[in-house]
Design an enzyme around this catalytic site. Structure first.
Site, PDB file in Angstrom:
ATOM      1  N   HIS A 101       0.981  -1.340   0.186  1.00 49.88           N
ATOM      2  CA  HIS A 101      -0.034   0.308   0.756  1.00 49.88           C
ATOM      3  C   HIS A 101       0.920   1.178  -0.457  1.00 49.88           C
ATOM      4  CE1 HIS A 101       0.969   0.990   3.877  1.00 49.88           C
ATOM      5  NE2 HIS A 101       1.186  -0.765   4.493  1.00 49.88           N
ATOM      6  N   GLY A 102       0.078   2.639  -0.030  1.00 52.27           N
ATOM      7  CA  GLY A 102       1.098   3.561  -0.039  1.00 52.27           C
ATOM      8  C   GLY A 102       0.781   3.754   1.029  1.00 52.27           C
ATOM      9  N   SER A 104       0.704   5.392   4.353  1.00 52.45           N
ATOM     10  CA  SER A 104      -0.475   6.455   5.124  1.00 52.45           C
ATOM     11  C   SER A 104      -0.226   7.197   6.249  1.00 52.45           C
ATOM     12  CB  SER A 104      -0.537   5.284   6.200  1.00 52.45           C
ATOM     13  OG  SER A 104       0.027   3.512   7.027  1.00 52.45           O
ATOM     14  N   LEU A 105      -1.157   7.708   7.108  1.00 52.65           N
ATOM     15  CA  LEU A 105      -1.419   8.723   7.935  1.00 52.65           C
ATOM     16  C   LEU A 105      -0.003   8.413   8.754  1.00 52.65           C
ATOM     17  CD1 LEU A 105      -5.112   9.723   8.015  1.00 52.65           C
ATOM     18  CD2 LEU A 105      -2.692  11.127   7.167  1.00 52.65           C
ATOM     19  N   TRP A 106      -0.640   7.030   9.658  1.00 49.07           N
ATOM     20  CA  TRP A 106       0.927   6.754  10.498  1.00 49.07           C
ATOM     21  C   TRP A 106       1.888   5.798  10.162  1.00 49.07           C
ATOM     22  CZ3 TRP A 106      -1.834   3.002  15.030  1.00 49.07           C
ATOM     23  CH2 TRP A 106      -2.977   4.637  15.638  1.00 49.07           C
ATOM     24  N   ASN A 107       1.570   5.871   8.895  1.00 48.62           N
ATOM     25  CA  ASN A 107       3.937   5.775   7.724  1.00 48.62           C
ATOM     26  C   ASN A 107       4.552   7.384   8.148  1.00 48.62           C
ATOM     27  OD1 ASN A 107       2.622   3.371   5.631  1.00 48.62           O
ATOM     28  ND2 ASN A 107       3.857   3.245   7.766  1.00 48.62           N
ATOM     29  N   GLY A 114       0.298  -1.467  12.075  1.00 46.45           N
ATOM     30  CA  GLY A 114      -0.314  -2.905  12.750  1.00 46.45           C
ATOM     31  C   GLY A 114      -1.567  -3.465  11.286  1.00 46.45           C
ATOM     32  N   ARG A 150      -6.133   1.407   3.607  1.00 44.65           N
ATOM     33  CA  ARG A 150      -4.629   1.414   3.381  1.00 44.65           C
ATOM     34  C   ARG A 150      -4.287   0.917   1.759  1.00 44.65           C
ATOM     35  NH1 ARG A 150      -3.505   0.051   8.004  1.00 44.65           N
ATOM     36  NH2 ARG A 150      -1.751  -1.516   8.384  1.00 44.65           N
ATOM     37  N   GLU A 204      -1.853  -6.682   7.618  1.00 43.04           N
ATOM     38  CA  GLU A 204      -0.164  -6.739   8.235  1.00 43.04           C
ATOM     39  C   GLU A 204      -0.097  -7.154   9.738  1.00 43.04           C
ATOM     40  OE1 GLU A 204       2.562  -6.256   8.219  1.00 43.04           O
ATOM     41  OE2 GLU A 204       2.913  -3.909   8.185  1.00 43.04           O
ATOM     42  N   LYS A 215       8.211   5.149  16.518  1.00 46.57           N
ATOM     43  CA  LYS A 215       8.801   4.319  16.224  1.00 46.57           C
ATOM     44  C   LYS A 215      10.243   4.021  17.193  1.00 46.57           C
ATOM     45  CE  LYS A 215       7.259   2.090  12.536  1.00 46.57           C
ATOM     46  NZ  LYS A 215       7.276   2.305  10.892  1.00 46.57           N
ATOM     47  N   HIS A 274       0.437  -5.812   2.458  1.00 47.46           N
ATOM     48  CA  HIS A 274       1.548  -4.846   3.292  1.00 47.46           C
ATOM     49  C   HIS A 274       2.775  -5.189   3.576  1.00 47.46           C
ATOM     50  CE1 HIS A 274      -2.360  -2.830   5.512  1.00 47.46           C
ATOM     51  NE2 HIS A 274      -3.174  -4.387   5.005  1.00 47.46           N
TER      52      HIS A 274
END
Length: 346
Positions: A101-102, A104-107, A114, A150, A204, A215, A274
């Site tokens: 997936h492209g 994400s907001l949390w990436n 997860g 996502r 994921e 992280k 994922h």
């Protein structure tokens, strides 16, 4: 009785002669006769228990038991003696496209995501669209995604760029009402659709108590080595979460049971999922060891192409661009498909 019925049918043939251009149906008791330009065939039934099949031109006899019902139809399994049977050939090749997936907001926020269901960022949307351009000339017959938004957004946005212009339709089989309410009643419309199957098994890996944590802050709290072990080891899970090994068990099992049969039947498949669920599948496809897979990195929004041929998976890397001729020169089938798309435009 079988002999009597057979002799009666033979008499019928003789009385009509054996001409080349005609078809005749004749009932002889519980038996039937079909006479055509290619010869004749006789099906005999005795007391609803036995059936005999006689075919002229390469005469053969088949006896098969049946139920007591006299309405059961004998499958046409008799063949001429030359044993030359024309059977449709199965497709010898299929394409398998894997897309992480492209973003994400949390990436973007550097959080452990997860199985938390968050959508794409603007950059993630752009990555999905770009991925779609890269696979726009590769056939897609079925799409599998995880149950997370996502991955589904990535699949849908990618397909908006496909030159075939088929519409991806999410299948809803969670209840009888869902199936009933989502039916399509136009056969022509169905031909212009691509079924999309969502499966939690492609999710994921579940990061347990790390989900939602930053992280870097987690590394500061637990130590960089400990967090690296949770993230990159094969069989050590984070607290109350899944290891890569546990994720692989469900993802690969699903791939073998549901996706692999489609590929072996000649269907071209795209999987949008994922980093860890796709790493698990690639481990199976490329026969990687547990040590090799932990060093495998997948970029967001970059499609990978495999050719499935004779039950083997041939990795072709990532399509570099929609105009990159070498991507489609990998196989003649992909080149022909692209040529058909060009002809449709012109």
């Amino acid at each position: 009785m079988a002999a009597t019925a057979f002799n009666g049918c033979i008499s019928t043939i003789k009385s009509h002669g054996h001409k080349s251009n005609f078809a005749l149906d004749q009932e002889c008791g519980n038996s039937s006769l079909r006479l055509t330009s290619k010869g004749f065939k006789i099906n005999l039934e005795v007391s609803g228990k036995e059936r005999y099949c006689f075919r002229k031109r390469g005469f053969s006899v088949i006896q098969a038991s049946s139920s007591s019902s006299q309405t059961t139809v004998l499958d046409q399994v008799s063949t001429p003696l030359n044993n030359k049977v024309d059977t449709p050939k199965k497709s010898s090749e299929a394409a398998l496209i894997l897309i992480r997936h492209g973003e994400s907001l949390w990436n973007e926020k550097n959080l452990f995501t997860g199985c938390v269901d968050v959508p794409l960022t603007k950059k993630g949307v752009e990555e999905a669209v770009e991925a779609g351009k890269r696979i726009s000339n590769i056939p897609v017959d079925m799409i599998y995604t995880s149950a997370l938004i996502r991955a589904q957004m990535t699949a849908m946005l990618a397909m908006t760029q496909h030159r075939r212009k088929k519409v991806p339709i999410v299948l809803h089989n969670e209840s009888e009402q869902a199936k009933s309410w989502s039916q399509i009643f136009s056969e022509e419309t169905k031909k212009q659709c691509i079924p999309v199957v969502t499966a939690w098994q492609l999710n994921e890996r579940m990061y347990g108590e790390l989900q939602g944590l930053n992280k870097q802050e987690t590394a500061d709290k637990y130590g960089k080595e400990q967090v690296h072990e949770w993230r990159r080891s094969f069989d050590i899970p984070p607290p109350n979460g899944e290891s890569l090994e546990m994720c692989a068990e469900r993802a690969v099992a699903y791939f073998k049971e549901h996706i692999e049969p489609q590929l072996q039947a000649g269907k071209n498949v795209m999987i949008a999922a994922h980093g860890n669920s796709l790493r698990s599948i690639i481990m199976y496809l490329d026969k990687l060891t547990s040590q090799e897979v932990i060093s495998l990195e997948l970029s967001t929004g970059i499609p990978m192409l495999y050719i499935v041929k004779e039950e083997k998976y041939i990795r072709r890397g990532s399509p570099a661009a929609p105009s990159e001729a070498s991507v489609y020169a990998y196989t003649k089938n992909l080149a022909r498909y692209r040529q058909k798309l060009d002809e449709m435009v012109h």
